[in-house]
Design a protein around this motif. Structure first.
Motif, short mmCIF file in Angstrom:
data_model
loop_
_atom_site.label_atom_id
_atom_site.label_comp_id
_atom_site.label_asym_id
_atom_site.label_seq_id
_atom_site.Cartn_x
_atom_site.Cartn_y
_atom_site.Cartn_z
N MET A 174 0.84 -1.20 0.00
CA MET A 174 0.00 0.00 0.00
C MET A 174 0.87 1.26 0.00
O MET A 174 0.58 2.23 -0.71
N SER A 175 1.93 1.22 0.76
CA SER A 175 2.84 2.37 0.79
C SER A 175 3.41 2.61 -0.60
O SER A 175 3.50 3.75 -1.06
N ASN A 176 3.76 1.53 -1.29
CA ASN A 176 4.30 1.69 -2.64
C ASN A 176 3.23 2.16 -3.62
O ASN A 176 3.50 2.93 -4.53
N VAL A 177 2.01 1.65 -3.42
CA VAL A 177 0.91 2.08 -4.29
C VAL A 177 0.73 3.59 -4.16
O VAL A 177 0.76 4.33 -5.16
N VAL A 178 0.58 4.06 -2.93
CA VAL A 178 0.36 5.49 -2.72
C VAL A 178 1.60 6.28 -3.15
O VAL A 178 1.50 7.34 -3.78
N GLY A 179 2.76 5.73 -2.85
CA GLY A 179 4.01 6.39 -3.25
C GLY A 179 4.07 6.55 -4.76
O GLY A 179 4.42 7.62 -5.27
N GLN A 180 3.74 5.50 -5.48
CA GLN A 180 3.79 5.58 -6.95
C GLN A 180 2.72 6.54 -7.48
O GLN A 180 2.94 7.20 -8.50
N MET A 181 1.59 6.62 -6.78
CA MET A 181 0.59 7.62 -7.16
C MET A 181 1.19 9.02 -7.02
O MET A 181 1.08 9.86 -7.92
N PHE A 182 1.83 9.27 -5.90
CA PHE A 182 2.46 10.58 -5.68
C PHE A 182 3.50 10.86 -6.75
O PHE A 182 3.58 11.96 -7.28
N GLU A 183 4.29 9.84 -7.06
CA GLU A 183 5.33 10.04 -8.07
C GLU A 183 4.71 10.36 -9.41
O GLU A 183 5.22 11.20 -10.17
N GLY A 184 3.57 9.70 -9.69
CA GLY A 184 2.86 10.00 -10.93
C GLY A 184 2.40 11.44 -10.98
O GLY A 184 2.26 12.03 -12.05
N MET A 185 2.18 12.02 -9.79
CA MET A 185 1.76 13.42 -9.73
C MET A 185 2.96 14.36 -9.70
O MET A 185 2.79 15.57 -9.56
N GLY A 186 4.15 13.83 -9.81
CA GLY A 186 5.34 14.67 -9.88
C GLY A 186 6.05 14.87 -8.56
O GLY A 186 7.02 15.61 -8.48
N ASN A 187 5.60 14.21 -7.52
CA ASN A 187 6.30 14.34 -6.24
C ASN A 187 7.47 13.36 -6.19
O ASN A 187 7.48 12.37 -6.92
N SER A 188 8.43 13.66 -5.34
CA SER A 188 9.46 12.64 -5.12
C SER A 188 9.15 11.95 -3.80
O SER A 188 8.65 12.57 -2.86
N VAL A 189 9.44 10.66 -3.77
CA VAL A 189 9.02 9.83 -2.66
C VAL A 189 10.20 9.00 -2.18
O VAL A 189 11.02 8.57 -2.99
N GLU A 190 10.31 8.85 -0.87
CA GLU A 190 11.30 7.93 -0.33
C GLU A 190 10.62 7.01 0.66
O GLU A 190 9.71 7.41 1.36
N TYR A 191 11.11 5.78 0.69
CA TYR A 191 10.56 4.82 1.65
C TYR A 191 11.58 4.56 2.74
O TYR A 191 12.76 4.41 2.45
N VAL A 192 11.15 4.56 3.96
CA VAL A 192 12.05 4.12 5.03
C VAL A 192 11.38 2.99 5.78
O VAL A 192 10.18 3.04 6.07
N SER A 193 12.17 1.97 6.05
CA SER A 193 11.63 0.88 6.83
C SER A 193 11.74 1.25 8.29
O SER A 193 12.81 1.61 8.77
N THR A 194 10.63 1.26 8.98
CA THR A 194 10.68 1.65 10.39
C THR A 194 9.92 0.66 11.23
O THR A 194 9.11 -0.13 10.74
N ASP A 195 10.17 0.74 12.48
CA ASP A 195 9.42 -0.02 13.44
C ASP A 195 7.98 0.49 13.45
O ASP A 195 7.73 1.69 13.38
N SER A 196 7.03 -0.44 13.57
CA SER A 196 5.64 -0.04 13.39
C SER A 196 5.08 0.71 14.60
O SER A 196 4.03 1.33 14.50
N GLN A 197 5.76 0.66 15.74
CA GLN A 197 5.32 1.46 16.88
C GLN A 197 6.05 2.81 16.91
O GLN A 197 5.45 3.85 17.14
N ALA A 198 7.36 2.74 16.64
CA ALA A 198 8.16 3.95 16.72
C ALA A 198 7.77 4.95 15.63
O ALA A 198 8.10 6.13 15.72
N VAL A 199 7.07 4.46 14.63
CA VAL A 199 6.80 5.32 13.47
C VAL A 199 5.98 6.55 13.85
O VAL A 199 6.15 7.62 13.26
#
Lengths: 313, 340, 653
Positions: free
Chosen positions: A42-67
């Motif tokens: 889902m993160s990649n789906v939304v990320g790729q949507m943003f990229e399609g809109m011209g935004n730049s996107v980065e993914y970071v792997s994080t702990d799901s609580q610390a996030v």
């Protein structure tokens, strides 16, 4: 009249051009990913949507609580899967501290709790009641757990309160944490071979229901405050004497600064909304079809243009 | 001789190791045992000496005699515990750090027993190092370093690293480096001890050649008495941190001041040390007959002529002047041993 | 008993007798466990010291009131600036200077040339080959994400380490303060470093870089201090006589002369960084570690093996290159022209130009798309699957046997022991080995663990380490004996051990998960494998370093090879072996904590939980508990080995 028309026209022009001059920052939108497939896809789906809109996107792997702390401070920009049962507490705590807010709620209804595949019910017919499960505890004995039954919990960083539940309800079970979601699936698959009874942590939406039909164990119904207030729940002197919420929310959270820094992306984010089936599909692409998350996201976007295209407009 | 000619002078220098030795009250009467009682060790004990301009002083002693410590006090690589070291009349113990650095950059050079070369620099860069430290520009210091390496016979080895050179060659680099700043005072701390005997001999000759070319005040440390005799104008013999005797080689050999010094001289072929002049009597109006012998040759060098001569008193000539009359019998006694 | 002992001069005490008395007391506590008051079996809740709360309060104070937050943020911004540059150059992240990514062929050629310059043709092939493998297997971006952090964190660590080393060298006080800190720092498990970093810095590559910097500084401090101490006094004196100022003496004489030690420090920094950067995936560090973590979590063995091979290759290349650099002696070059004098540089420039040309001519040489990438994951999965099906009955039985008959009973026994008895027994052992001082040291390490309230968890960690190190001894000593049989084999074995020690510990999880799945046995197996390496190594070295005259004299006394081994070689090798066991325990402790990832019940699991809930206090308390266990073992074993060596009159250690 003419005046009014021109005024209206002017307003329309301004309204239409507003997104153009309120341009998104060129800094990357930081999307955190965790250790279960649907969230990564889902993160990649939304990320790729943003990229399609011209935004730049980065993914970071994080702990799901610390996030939530990371989003609050702006180190990560948004969180696409806030599960009520698992992360409601951390999320609420972060909201109270400020810096993070609730953007929207998915249509998907979530539930996470003790779960068993159907063949277990054949061996222990009283299910799904938890008391019946407790009476069948001996069926779930493993070498590691001695004379108690084994409940296979999720990875420790999911901070499930299974041990507390076992203590509160006097369950004859030992909680053994699996290292990862995949370890859970591997255990179900192994149990399936000779239909060994198994009870483990599971959740919906995810792909597993499609592969292995099963049910959640019914614990005393969740009441707000059951996890902190002993008075809540059937037992007057215990906390966690209840199941997890049976129809929990799945929210999207974002850093407060996002709507100013990336207004266009933020507008889109407000419209993002997935259903249980869509989320299960995303998980399946990775967990069953063995795709890389990025590729799975691309595939999903290609197949579901009708779903997401309107969000970006 | 005026005091101007004294380049280095030590005045009651002590160097004591141990816990806060500066609090000790050190007098000439303090003994090693006194210090041992307080867990102190004296490396240099009450040393007073003067080194003259252009002189070559060899400090000789066995290992542990304090000779290396003494030379380090002279260069202020070590601070003295008590007493003073004066270089050209200035107490170097009182110099500030910049003054001391200035002194070393301009006046002093030192050669070390295990060479002390910087392993990561080529021979050329090692020699240029002191020049670099004082901020000389690259072109001139490289040119100077090249000259110095040529002087010590290492032309063509400029780009070599120390580990690629033999021991003797490394020490030549060390010597070149110590001379690069044209120091007035040249310290050599057992420069040839780490070399094998053949190379050592060769390096001594080389050293004498260099010393002849460059008029410098030299303090040379050695544990080798032969080396000391061969090179020295004067020798200081050290034992347990104190100077037992400081004198010319001849006097040390002919008139040892202590039994300790005498023991050193026992095995020495004195005829190679003693010059004819040392056994000469004044002329006192006596008639000079026949051809004189050169006064400043050793007896060993004149042996054949002395044995062949029949005169009881042989005239000696020094710089065209008759310097004295050599007692032939005394000379023969030294050369051949006394008549049994 | 303590006061009575301290009352008299300690040297008059019969060390053995006091120790026996203490151990006897401990035994009595164990024997009458049933009759003991509950407070002696386990520390009563009320007496648990809230160390975690204190630490949290201190951190909150530092963070909020001292404004440390802005300081750390400023530092992390500086790091981030560097990270952006390397990220852009290596994998084309859209940051200043926006010129990257450098085509992979250029980087492979550069690595090859560096390898050639440092270690000749073999190293060149290894280095270039590694990068070609990474590119062709489609792992370029992940590997570059990892490298971009290492490239930034290593210089930071080296500079910090060097500065602290100089400080410790210059001021005795600084050294006295640093020494215990370093001891603890080097025994703190990786996770303990991550939690404060998450609090102060956040998550992601920046946090990964900073935790890597912090983690890899200690060996650099140690090595620079060592190097500065080891510079020959004559070199210093020759520097002084050349008229150097203090600054010149430090920068042009001392530091260059300590080059080898400093570069060995750099080697250690690089290897530590690699190990940490892989683990930092737990706090959002992207790259190979994250990929490996995800793949292992998804139980995709074939793909994780591919990543594992890459990490191992990188570890070997980085280790060999930096070691070659440290050992490289200066050599003069002859040549008239610039090109002749800089032959390698010229060739490199040529290769770089060629690489850019190739990348321009065909995009494959700039970037290998995932579709173009080779993969052997499929076949690996098939082979591994087949193999596992084949050995499944054996591993299943082994699993069952180990769990039911070894692990569970032992764990229960460890948990059954009264706290008071364990504390007393450790003090007794300390007294026996090193007198009252050692007994006090033991108490100083074990009491805080008891007081922290994490006793049961600590005992589970201790039990895992105990089982694993015992197994490691059972496997490692015979292997070592085999390896020491002759010189060629010994060298070969040592090379394998050296290489295995350079692997980031995370790698060891791949084969055990492959074989045993995700359970207790896998944890013990992973820890055992990791802990065996130092045992093999020190067994070989212990046997090899026995003076040949002793062996020869025994042979001349008519000892058979068996007698020789039993009566001469082993007794003499034991002190060295104990040092090996000590290192083995350290390794096991580190691994046990990492193995929390598989699923354990010990301190490691709690530590992961603390990481998840960013509970600094809890994380550090747990970290210190692990460090203290390590230091306790370290103290006892090294102390024993030293006194044993002294009594043998040998100088080996």
């Amino acid at each position: 009249m003419q005046k009014l028309t021109s005024l209206l026209l002017g307003a329309a022009v301004i309204a239409l051009s507003a997104p153009v001059w309120a341009e998104d920052s060129s800094d990357p939108i930081v999307i955190p990913t965790h250790n279960w497939s649907s969230q990564i896809v889902m993160s990649n789906v939304v990320g790729q949507m943003f990229e399609g809109m011209g935004n730049s996107v980065e993914y970071v792997s994080t702990d799901s609580q610390a996030v939530y702390e990371a989003v609050r401070l702006g180190d990560a920009t948004l969180e696409l899967e806030v599960w009520e049962g698992a992360f409601g507490k951390s999320f609420r705590a972060a909201v109270e501290k400020g810096g993070i807010h609730d953007v929207t709620t998915h249509a998907a209804i979530t539930r996470e709790d003790w779960w068993y595949p159907m063949w277990t019910k054949e061996a222990c017919p009283g299910l799904p009641d938890y008391k019946a499960l407790n009476e069948c505890a001996a069926m779930f004995v493993t070498p590691e757990t001695g004379d108690k039954g084994r409940f296979l919990g999720g990875p420790v960083d999911w901070l499930k309160h299974d041990q507390e539940k076992v203590d509160a309800l006097g369950m004859n079970f030992v909680v053994v944490n699996a290292g990862s979601a995949a370890a859970l699936w591997a255990e179900i698959a192994a149990a399936e071979k000779d239909k060994t009874p198994i009870v483990l942590f599971n959740w919906t939406p995810n792909f597993a229901e499609a592969v292995w039909p099963g049910e959640f164990v019914e614990f005393p119904t969740w009441e707000e405050g059951c996890d902190v207030d002993p008075a809540k729940g059937p037992l007057p002197d215990k906390v966690f004497d209840c199941g997890n919420p049976a129809n929990g929310y799945l929210k999207i959270a974002a850093w407060d600064g996002m709507k100013d820094k990336w207004p266009t992306a933020y507008t889109t984010l407000q419209k993002v909304n997935f259903t249980n089936a869509q989320i299960a599909e995303m998980a399946k692409l990775v967990d069953v079809d063995g795709m890389e998350p990025e590729d799975a996201a691309t595939a999903w976007l290609e197949a579901n243009e009708a779903v997401w295209k309107p969000w970006t407009e | 001789m005026t005091t101007n000619d004294v380049v280095i002078s030590c005045k009651h220098v002590w160097k004591v190791f141990g816990d806060r030795p500066e609090r000790l009250n050190l007098t000439p009467a303090t003994t090693l045992d006194d210090l041992r009682a307080t867990n102190h060790i004296a490396a240099v004990r009450d040393v007073s000496l003067e080194i003259l301009r252009g002189e070559m002083l060899v400090v000789m002693g066995l290992s542990g005699s304090g000779k290396s410590t003494l030379v380090r006090c002279l260069a202020r690589l070590l601070d003295v515990t008590s007493g003073a070291v004066e270089v050209e009349g200035r107490d170097i113990g009182k110099l500030s750090e910049p003054e001391l650095i200035e002194l070393r950059r301009k006046k002093m050079g030192m050669v070390f027993q295990s060479f002390g070369l910087l392993p990561h620099r080529t021979a050329l860069e090692n020699v240029a190092f002191p020049l670099e430290m004082r901020g000389q520009d690259r072109a001139s210091r490289i040119a100077r370093a090249r000259d110095m390496l040529a002087l010590v016979g290492l032309k063509g080895r400029e780009g070599y690293f120390p580990r690629e050179l033999s021991g003797g060659q490394q020490q030549r680099v060390g010597i070149a480096r110590s001379l690069a700043v044209e120091p007035d005072i040249w310290f050599l701390d057992e420069p040839f001890s780490a070399l094998d005997p053949l190379i050592r001999r060769e390096m001594q000759d080389e050293f004498l050649r260099l010393k002849g070319m460059l008029a410098k005040t030299v303090v040379f440390i050695t544990h080798d008495f032969d080396e000391a005799l061969r090179l020295a104008d004067r020798i200081a013999i050290m034992k347990d941190g104190a100077v037992e005797q400081i004198d010319t080689p001849e006097r040390i050999v002919m008139a040892p001041a202590t039994p300790y010094v005498a023991k050193f001289t026992e095995a020495i072929d004195r005829t190679r040390v003693v010059h004819a002049l040392a056994l000469a009597q004044p002329v006192e109006g006596r008639v000079i007959e026949g051809e004189p012998l050169p006064a400043n040759e050793t007896l060993h060098a004149l042996a054949r002529r002395i044995v062949g001569d029949s005169r009881p008193l042989i005239p000696l000539v020094h710089k065209g002047q008759i310097a004295g009359l050599l007692d032939r019998k005394a000379a023969l006694d030294l050369l051949l041993g006394p008549v049994a | 008993m303590m006061t009575a002992a301290l009352g008299k001069p300690p040297f008059q005490l019969d060390q053995r007798r006091v120790a026996q008395a203490i151990l006897l007391a401990a035994l009595v506590l164990v024997a009458f466990r049933g009759a003991l008051p509950a407070g002696l079996v386990r520390l009563p809740e009320a007496m648990v010291v809230p160390f975690a709360d204190w630490i949290n309060a201190a951190f909150a104070f530092a963070q909020d009131d001292l404004g440390l937050m802005s300081l750390t943020r400023a530092f992390s911004d500086a790091v981030e600036l560097c990270l952006d540059v390397t990220a852009n150059l290596l994998y084309g992240k859209s940051r200043w200077p926006n010129v990257g990514p450098i085509p992979w062929v250029v980087i492979a050629a550069t690595a090859g040339m560096a390898g050639y310059a440092l270690g000749g043709l073999r190293l060149a092939l290894l280095a270039a080959g590694t990068f070609v493998w990474i590119a062709v297997m489609g792992q370029w971006k992940w590997a570059m994400e990892t490298l971009s952090v290492i490239v930034v964190s290593v210089p930071f660590s080296v500079i910090f380490g060097l500065l602290m080393g100089v400080l410790a060298w210059r001021y005795r006080l600084a050294e006295r303060i640093l020494n215990p800190i370093l001891n603890i720092a080097q025994s703190l498990p990786h996770f303990a470093y991550m939690i404060p970093v998450v609090v102060f810095i956040g998550v992601g590559p920046k946090a990964g870089a900073i935790v890597t910097i912090i983690f890899s500084v200690p060996p650099m401090i140690r090595m620079s201090l060592l190097g500065l101490r080891a510079v020959s006094p004559e070199i210093i004196e020759s520097g002084k006589m050349s008229g150097t100022t203090r600054w010149q003496l430090m920068t042009r004489v001392r530091l260059p002369a300590a080059r080898t030690e400093i570069l060995i420090g750099v080697n250690q920094v690089i290897m530590q960084s690699l190990a940490m950067v892989v683990l930092a995936s737990f706090i959002g560090m992207p790259g190979l570690g994250q990929k490996l973590l995800q793949l292992l979590q998804a139980l995709k063995i074939g793909l994780s093996v591919e990543i594992g091979i890459t990490i191992v290759l990188l570890a070997i290349v980085l280790d060999r290159m930096s070691k070659a650099w440290a050992m490289k002696q200066p050599e003069h070059v002859e040549g008239e022209t610039w090109v002749q004098r800089h032959r390698l540089l010229t060739i490199w420039l040529g290769l770089v130009a060629l690489g850019f040309l190739a990348a321009w001519a065909h995009p494959y040489f700039a970037e290998v798309e995932r579709k173009q990438a080779l993969s052997m994951a499929g076949p690996i999965d098939v082979v591994v699957g087949g193999f596992i099906d084949l050995v499944d009955p054996v591993t299943d039985w082994l699993r069952w046997f180990l769990i039911t008959w070894v692990l569970i009973p032992l764990r229960d026994a460890f948990l059954w022991l009264p706290t008071s008895a364990v504390v007393l027994a450790l003090a007794g052992i300390g007294w026996r080995i090193g007198g009252w001082r050692s007994a006090l040291v033991c108490l100083a390490f074990v009491l805080p663990i008891a007081l922290s309230g994490w006793w049961d968890r600590a005992m589970i960690t201790a039990y895992t380490v105990f089982v694993s190190v015992t197994l490691a001894l059972l496997i490692g000593v015979p292997l070592g004996l085999m390896g020491a049989a002759n010189e060629t084999r010994a060298r070969r074995f040592l090379l394998v051990c050296d290489t295995a020690q350079t692997f980031p510990s995370f790698i060891y999880l791949i084969p055990v998960i492959m074989l045993f799945g995700v359970n207790d046995v896998a944890v013990v197996a992973a820890v055992t494998v990791f802990a065996t390496v130092p045992i093999v190594r020190y067994t070989i070295e212990g046997l090899r370093n026995i003076p040949p005259e002793i062996v020869e004299s025994a042979q001349m006394s008519g000892a058979s090879p068996g007698q020789l081994l039993r009566h001469v070689k082993l007794p003499l090798a034991v002190p060295t072996l104990v040092v090996g066991a000590n290192q083995s325990i350290m390794f096991a402790l580190f691994m046990v904590i990492i193995a929390a990832f598989i699923g354990t019940q010990d301190l490691g699991q709690e530590m992961q939980r603390a990481l998840s809930s960013t509970d600094v206090g809890k994380g550090l308390v747990l970290g210190f508990a692990v460090a203290f266990m390590g230091l306790l073992a370290d103290h006892l074993l090294l102390r024993w080995a030293r006194s044993r060596n002294a009594s043998l009159g040998s100088s080996q250690s």
